[in-house]
Design a protein around this motif. Structure first.
Motif, PDB file in Angstrom:
ATOM      1  N   ASP A  27       0.824  -1.209   0.000  1.00  0.00           N
ATOM      2  CA  ASP A  27       0.000   0.000   0.000  1.00  0.00           C
ATOM      3  C   ASP A  27       0.861   1.263   0.000  1.00  0.00           C
ATOM      4  O   ASP A  27       0.459   2.305  -0.508  1.00  0.00           O
ATOM      5  CB  ASP A  27      -0.932   0.028   1.214  1.00  0.00           C
ATOM      6  CG  ASP A  27      -2.008  -1.047   1.128  1.00  0.00           C
ATOM      7  OD1 ASP A  27      -2.219  -1.555   0.015  1.00  0.00           O
ATOM      8  OD2 ASP A  27      -2.595  -1.376   2.160  1.00  0.00           O
ATOM      9  N   LEU A  55      -4.710  -0.853  -6.379  1.00  0.00           N
ATOM     10  CA  LEU A  55      -4.323  -2.228  -6.664  1.00  0.00           C
ATOM     11  C   LEU A  55      -3.123  -2.305  -7.590  1.00  0.00           C
ATOM     12  O   LEU A  55      -2.884  -1.413  -8.395  1.00  0.00           O
ATOM     13  CB  LEU A  55      -5.477  -2.982  -7.339  1.00  0.00           C
ATOM     14  CG  LEU A  55      -6.786  -3.126  -6.570  1.00  0.00           C
ATOM     15  CD1 LEU A  55      -7.809  -3.832  -7.445  1.00  0.00           C
ATOM     16  CD2 LEU A  55      -6.582  -3.889  -5.284  1.00  0.00           C
ATOM     17  N   ARG A  56      -2.441  -3.444  -7.487  1.00  0.00           N
ATOM     18  CA  ARG A  56      -1.530  -3.870  -8.525  1.00  0.00           C
ATOM     19  C   ARG A  56      -2.205  -5.032  -9.267  1.00  0.00           C
ATOM     20  O   ARG A  56      -3.199  -5.593  -8.813  1.00  0.00           O
ATOM     21  CB  ARG A  56      -0.200  -4.331  -7.932  1.00  0.00           C
ATOM     22  CG  ARG A  56       0.570  -3.192  -7.294  1.00  0.00           C
ATOM     23  CD  ARG A  56       2.013  -3.563  -7.073  1.00  0.00           C
ATOM     24  NE  ARG A  56       2.186  -4.534  -6.004  1.00  0.00           N
ATOM     25  CZ  ARG A  56       3.370  -4.939  -5.558  1.00  0.00           C
ATOM     26  NH1 ARG A  56       4.465  -4.460  -6.110  1.00  0.00           N
ATOM     27  NH2 ARG A  56       3.471  -5.808  -4.583  1.00  0.00           N
ATOM     28  N   THR A  59      -2.676  -8.130  -7.105  1.00  0.00           N
ATOM     29  CA  THR A  59      -3.224  -7.998  -5.752  1.00  0.00           C
ATOM     30  C   THR A  59      -4.406  -8.944  -5.587  1.00  0.00           C
ATOM     31  O   THR A  59      -5.352  -8.898  -6.370  1.00  0.00           O
ATOM     32  CB  THR A  59      -3.703  -6.564  -5.485  1.00  0.00           C
ATOM     33  OG1 THR A  59      -2.623  -5.656  -5.708  1.00  0.00           O
ATOM     34  CG2 THR A  59      -4.195  -6.417  -4.051  1.00  0.00           C
ATOM     35  N   THR A  61      -7.913 -10.509  -4.288  1.00  0.00           N
ATOM     36  CA  THR A  61      -9.174  -9.881  -3.902  1.00  0.00           C
ATOM     37  C   THR A  61      -9.290  -9.750  -2.387  1.00  0.00           C
ATOM     38  O   THR A  61      -9.814  -8.760  -1.871  1.00  0.00           O
ATOM     39  CB  THR A  61     -10.351 -10.712  -4.446  1.00  0.00           C
ATOM     40  OG1 THR A  61     -10.297 -10.703  -5.870  1.00  0.00           O
ATOM     41  CG2 THR A  61     -11.676 -10.141  -3.984  1.00  0.00           C
ATOM     42  N   ILE A  64      -8.477  -6.453  -0.462  1.00  0.00           N
ATOM     43  CA  ILE A  64      -9.356  -5.285  -0.425  1.00  0.00           C
ATOM     44  C   ILE A  64     -10.073  -5.189   0.918  1.00  0.00           C
ATOM     45  O   ILE A  64     -10.368  -4.106   1.404  1.00  0.00           O
ATOM     46  CB  ILE A  64     -10.382  -5.330  -1.575  1.00  0.00           C
ATOM     47  CG1 ILE A  64      -9.668  -5.492  -2.921  1.00  0.00           C
ATOM     48  CG2 ILE A  64     -11.235  -4.062  -1.598  1.00  0.00           C
ATOM     49  CD1 ILE A  64     -10.631  -5.642  -4.098  1.00  0.00           C
ATOM     50  N   ASN A  69      -8.686  -0.460   4.611  1.00  0.00           N
ATOM     51  CA  ASN A  69      -9.358  -0.090   3.364  1.00  0.00           C
ATOM     52  C   ASN A  69     -10.845   0.183   3.554  1.00  0.00           C
ATOM     53  O   ASN A  69     -11.535   0.519   2.590  1.00  0.00           O
ATOM     54  CB  ASN A  69      -9.173  -1.194   2.319  1.00  0.00           C
ATOM     55  CG  ASN A  69      -7.720  -1.405   1.967  1.00  0.00           C
ATOM     56  OD1 ASN A  69      -6.942  -0.453   1.931  1.00  0.00           O
ATOM     57  ND2 ASN A  69      -7.331  -2.651   1.733  1.00  0.00           N
ATOM     58  N   GLY A  94      -9.705  -1.052  -6.493  1.00  0.00           N
ATOM     59  CA  GLY A  94     -10.536  -2.179  -6.107  1.00  0.00           C
ATOM     60  C   GLY A  94     -11.657  -1.729  -5.196  1.00  0.00           C
ATOM     61  O   GLY A  94     -11.465  -0.899  -4.306  1.00  0.00           O
ATOM     62  N   GLN A 108     -12.831  -4.665  -9.802  1.00  0.00           N
ATOM     63  CA  GLN A 108     -11.581  -3.962 -10.070  1.00  0.00           C
ATOM     64  C   GLN A 108     -11.748  -3.168 -11.360  1.00  0.00           C
ATOM     65  O   GLN A 108     -12.189  -3.702 -12.367  1.00  0.00           O
ATOM     66  CB  GLN A 108     -10.417  -4.948 -10.202  1.00  0.00           C
ATOM     67  CG  GLN A 108     -10.169  -5.750  -8.936  1.00  0.00           C
ATOM     68  CD  GLN A 108      -8.929  -6.621  -9.053  1.00  0.00           C
ATOM     69  OE1 GLN A 108      -8.128  -6.462  -9.951  1.00  0.00           O
ATOM     70  NE2 GLN A 108      -8.777  -7.561  -8.112  1.00  0.00           N
TER      71      GLN A 108
END
Length: 217
Positions: A27, A55-56, A59, A61, A64, A69, A94, A108
């Motif tokens: 992050d 996101l990358r 990343t 799910t 998230i 977050n 995301g 996403q």
């Protein structure tokens, strides 16, 4: 020799095992630099906790749903929250909605500009889903309301002033002026009375489970 001495002192100050103790947090790589508003509408029957993160590509799910977050709890049956979020240069965001261990949805999206966006939470049968759509400013049409349509139930037929067209799923139409509010527009074969709409822009959202939602733009 002096250079080596200074280097040894620096290593002592930072700790002998600094490389082993370093904690990597992805992050930190995605500090927000572009800021956008997100208009989040919950048309499901469930109050949800809503999450957002940068996101990358790889990343998972599950990331998230980390506590940091969390954005906001949003009531069911038309609950609404306007959220502000800073995204990274990469631009992939995301979104996740969580009710209990059995009901969750995630999405996403590449966000390519700083315009405001809608995130719509809805039920498709027994499944919680998320939809994303750019928000626009309605044109000034004088004495009439203007509407644009978007369907999240697949391709759908509609008729405007007796001319038939088709809605492509998740793609909004241009603005349509309702000069005859009670008869201009038919959606999926049904005529709707829009005479209670003000002289402004609206987004008409077609949802599964026979739902139609109207959002002020």
């Amino acid at each position: 020799m002096n250079y080596l001495l200074r280097l040894c002192i620096l290593l002592l100050l930072t700790g002998c095992n600094s490389a082993e103790e370093e904690v990597f947090d992805e992050d930190d790589l995605y500090q927000g630099v572009y800021e956008s508003d997100y208009y989040v509408y919950n048309f499901s029957e469930y109050p949800v906790d809503f999450y957002m993160m940068n996101l990358r590509n790889n990343t998972p799910t599950s990331a998230i749903y980390k506590e940091q977050n969390f954005q906001q709890s949003i009531d069911g049956y038309g609950g609404f929250e306007k959220l502000n979020f800073k995204r990274s240069v990469v631009g992939k965001v995301g979104f996740a909605a969580f009710y209990d261990a059995e009901i969750k949805a995630h999405l996403q999206k590449w966000v390519v500009s700083d315009i405001a966006n809608y995130v719509i939470i809805y039920m498709d049968g027994e499944t919680l889903k998320l939809a994303f759509l750019a928000r626009t400013e309605a044109v000034d049409n004088g004495d009439y309301p203007v509407v644009r349509l978007v369907s999240f139930i697949g391709n759908t037929n509609y008729s405007y002033k007796l001319a038939n067209s088709e809605l492509t799923k998740a793609t909004a139409t241009a603005y349509i002026p309702l000069t005859h509010c009670a008869s201009d527009l038919q959606i999926a074969g049904f005529e709707f009375d829009f005479c209670n709409l003000e002289q402004r822009g609206y987004l008409i959202v077609l949802l599964p489970n026979e739902q139609l939602a109207i959002i002020k733009e």
